[in-house]
Design an enzyme around this catalytic site. Sequence first.
Site: not given
Length: 810
Positions: A530-532, A535, A537, A551, A646
């Site tokens: 994952g990416r947010g 940062g 994950v 993360k 968020d």
Amino acid sequence: MALPTLFCLVPLILLPFTCSSSSSSSSSSSPTHALSKGSSLSTDHKHVDLVSPNGLFSAGFHQVGINAYCFSIWFTEPVTRNANPTIVWTANRDVPVKGKHSKLSLLENGNLVLQDADQTVVWSTETKSTTGSPVLQLQNNGNLVLHQMNGDPDPYLLWQSFDYPTDTLLPDQPFTRNSQLVSSRSETNFSSGFFRLYFDNDNVLSLLYNGPEITSVYWPYPYLKSWEAGRSTYNNSRIARLDSNGQFNSSDNFGFFVSDFGIRRHRLMKLDVDGNIRVYSLVDKKDRKNLEVQWQAFSSPCRIHGVCGPNSLCTYSQETGRKCACVHGYKQKNPVDWSYGCEPMFKPCQQGEEDFVELRFVEFYGYDIRYINNRTLEACKKGCLQDCNCKGFQFKYNDGIYDCYLKNLLYNGYQLGFENSMYVKLPKHLSSSFHPRFIHGSIFSCPDNLIAPIERSYEGKHRSESLKVLLWFGGAIGVLEILLIHFFLYITWKDSTTTAQSYFPIASGFKRFTYAELKKATHNFSKEIGRGGAGVVYKGELSDERIAAIKMLKEATDHHHGEAEFQAEISTIGRLNHMNLIETWGYCVEGKHRLVVYEYMENGSLAKSLLSDKLNWEKKLEIAIGTAKGLAYLHEECLEWVLHCDVKPHNILLDADYNPKVADFGLSKLFDRGSTENSSFSRIRGTRGYMAPEWVFNLPITSKVDVYSYGVVILEMITGKSPLEMQQTSGNESGRDQTLVEWVRGKIRDNNESVIKREWIEEIMDSSTIGEYEKETMKNLVKVALHCVEEDKDARPSMSQVVNMLLHPE
Ligand SMILES: *[C@@H]1O[C@H](CO)[C@@H](O)[C@H](O)[C@H]1NC(C)=O
Ligand SMILES: *[C@@H]1O[C@H](CO)[C@@H](O)[C@H](O)[C@H]1NC(C)=O
Ligand SMILES: *[C@@H]1O[C@H](CO)[C@@H](O)[C@H](O)[C@H]1NC(C)=O
Ligand SMILES: *[C@@H]1O[C@H](CO)[C@@H](O)[C@H](O)[C@H]1NC(C)=O
């Protein structure tokens, strides 16, 4: 400059002033602007007040009890419903004068004296004017000043009330090495109370509880070193000030911005009767003024020492902020005043006749007679039983071993969300009658709270069958989870008594990892899942074979963002413990690396499941309720209030059984503090489409921003339409993009207006989702979601109200 906790704001708390009479502050007074030498103000003419030239402040006699008056300064205009004045300063708070023949006089020699009916002087400024004539004036900023006028343009200052604050600081009033704020005794008794704000000997601005039995500093948090709390001990100028824009600075490096920073409003900073410091703004409401909280030192009121007195436990309460309850075996000492706490209902120290009750998730701060390192529960019990002074012990897990802290006083008890138990020593007949869920009728343990609303829900009258099944199901999971936790704890204790070496922290494993460990666990950060914004994950396998999501936060841009601060905040997050929040297993902080280790969720994010149509209606409803519970816990139960900021389908993760867990909470504070110079929330956070209007209009950010985003997520689940796509693709007649919220509202409106009555719910439901649904249940869900996305934040429900509305449909 930030506190080690994630604070947010209490919207709209009225100042808790009540007074037995309100006659003293009547506005039908004849204003006086100055008191000259030889004249006086008297309780016989209570309506003659000294008023500041701008009319904002008045000074005069204020009734504090039956035939008891104090000379005070207050905001002229009444705030709050009951027309009681907001007192900002008092001359004689501990020695009120009588209602007749008492007076404040400015004597010929320049001394300002307050005399009781019998002429005794209860208070004076002890000033002396040598030349010229003294004049007493109330200035526009609320400062009462005594000047010596001798024709000069700059009159000589003899005395000013700003040098002697009571419990309130006004904007631009300096708080110095000689100043202190002392709270009122109670909401109705204005005499000096137990809480004190002052500069300590190390130059640190501190809060002290100075009670009848104990004295202890509780702010900055006593378990942090000053530098860990962001304070400096080097600057001995010892000065602090709140300016009129709402910025507070102190010479020990502490500072903050109020949430309505920059808006021109009248403000005051007050040490409240509950030991919390708050900054209030005077805000115009429809027909009157209101005091609204714009900043407070503690978001978790139970962290304030002494609040519940000895032998009691402080828990969070949504209505009153905090709730006190006696520890089992103790009873309340003074039925109207919790500061006296509770007293034992037994004769202490009956050796051989004693046993323990366990208060789970509870910590009592301080008063350790002895600290025993690396012991089993049995050894701790033995240690306490042998010592007559031992009232109980804290059994605490620390890096693979258990330590115990034997206590001779039970003070500052409060509930935590993480594994930490207090064992209270009681005579056997009392310990055997202990029911772990209740202390004098009040629920004290957070995880038990999880079941409570579910139990109540099937006693209700009108409820759909499918929901009922679901609730039973949820209840069963809750019970199972608690059983499992107990089981694990049992296992781990057993383990620690027998094989202390091979011990894995299962129930409470929050630890610090090394960077090398995490690098190994993730095979050199090879598997990205994952990416947010915060940062990237990675998936990894820890040395104890647990699968984790790791993360890596964006590298700290700010070099001041120290390890200690990161640790303080991450451990707050680590303490959060709820079946609908992702579990945080640990963290790593090394050089510029900041990583957080979470449990791994098999089914990824809700966003992914929505895309692939994996969820039926029953699951979706379950996810809506679970997510609401997780957010409600984050906002209001147990611990410091944490905003998520968020909330979106990408941050709601699903476990193997598709149970939702909210992820990524608290991170917004962790990863980019450096870029927020002006306020902890000066930069827009969140994701387009899910963001509350407050962000756009730069309004105060409260927990209601999460409520808004939650509402959008629910509408997305029901309609199958992403709020982002809506904004890009669908233009309506006006040519402007239509939001998902507007679309749903429009459908409901159209159906209400059309002649042929159809069910609006069928029009908006995502037709590709399989499974049966109860129309009424779904309509309720949509209604709740629309309630959540009201433009006006005050019109939105709180997250716990949302849970309630979903579990108990009208
Ligand atoms: C207010 O508190 C003080 C100090 O505890 C006490 O002496 C006094 O009697 C109280 N006054 C009233 C009106 O209760
Ligand atoms: C606080 O400090 C900032 C920067 O150091 C300064 O601009 C501001 O005027 C100060 N405010 C007060 C109230 O001292
Ligand atoms: C100490 O604090 C005061 C007030 O905040 C500031 O003006 C002064 O520069 C500071 N002194 C040092 C040596 O940092
Ligand atoms: C804790 O105690 C056990 C046995 O008494 C010992 O083997 C172990 O090394 C100790 N652990 C620590 C961290 O001191």
